[in-house]
Design a protein around this motif. Structure first.
Motif: not given
Ligand SMILES: O=C(O)C(=O)C[C@H](O)[C@H](O)COP(=O)(O)O
Length: 214
Positions: A4, A7, A89, A107-110
């Motif tokens: 990402n 992000k 984070q 854990f693609a959100d982080v």
């Protein structure tokens, strides 16, 4: 899964410097992080190189407003999971392996900032969809001149050089077209943390936060 990039870049551009920390005593983590945030460095990399680093990350995540804590020296799936449960984070690793990148997919959100030091390592990460990387160990691998020479053939890759970077050396890196920020331990080294030198840490953070490229 590709990185990402948006992000990851948000973490890398919150300030020009990511302080890299070795925290032995979690009781010192909150005042240390508060000093860094006051000085203008919200992104805080606590390395998993001490037994109690995860506790330190959790304390910062739960108690320090404005801090963006992350875990450094992450190399295994178990560390990855624990670091995220503690409130990291972002995740930083000194290098990259297929296994590590597979774990990151779960854990693609982080965001993960994986390390690379050679053209082949950068090419491998680009192939896997990673364009925001840590250049490690920056000074020892060839410094700013070396990193600059990667910018033309590997233009998509942008770096956070870490390893041997100092207040004096940071501006040269920050002036490169392929550098978004630098990382280093000089703002809050083990001695400053042990001595609870919060004023000194804040002062060095302020100087680091004001750095620009040259
Ligand atoms: O353990 C990791 O994943 C790391 O990030 C290693 C750090 O890049 C160096 O510890 C930077 O430290 P200095 O050279 O003292 O600024």
């Amino acid at each position: 899964m590709p990185q990402n990039i948006k992000k990851t870049e948000a973490i890398m551009t919150a300030a020009p410097v990511i302080p890299v920390l070795i925290v032995e005593d979690p009781a010192k983590a909150v005042p240390m992080a508060e000093a860094l945030v006051r000085g203008g460095l919200p992104v805080i990399e606590i390395t998993l190189r001490t037994e109690r680093a995860l506790e330190a990350i959790k304390l910062v995540a739960d108690n320090v407003e404005g801090a963006i804590p992350g875990a450094g020296t992450v190399m295994t799936a178990a560390q990855y999971e624990k670091a995220i449960s503690a409130g990291s984070q972002f995740i930083v690793s000194p290098g990259a392996t297929p296994t590590l990148l597979d774990i990151a997919d779960a854990f693609a959100d982080v965001p993960l900032l994986p390390g690379a030091a050679t053209a082949s390592e950068v090419m491998y990460l680009l192939e896997r969809g990673y364009e925001r990387l840590k250049f490690f160990p920056a000074e020892q691998a060839g410094g700013a001149a070396y990193l600059k020479s990667l910018s033309s053939p590997l233009a998509a890759a942008k770096f956070c050089p870490t390893g041997g970077v100092s207040l004096d050396k940071a501006p040269t890196y920050l002036g490169l077209p392929n550098v978004l920020c630098v990382g280093g331990s000089w703002i809050a080294d083990a001695k400053a943390i042990a001595n609870e030198d919060w004023a000194g840490i804040e002062e060095r953070a302020r100087a680091a936060a004001a750095l620009t490229g040259r």
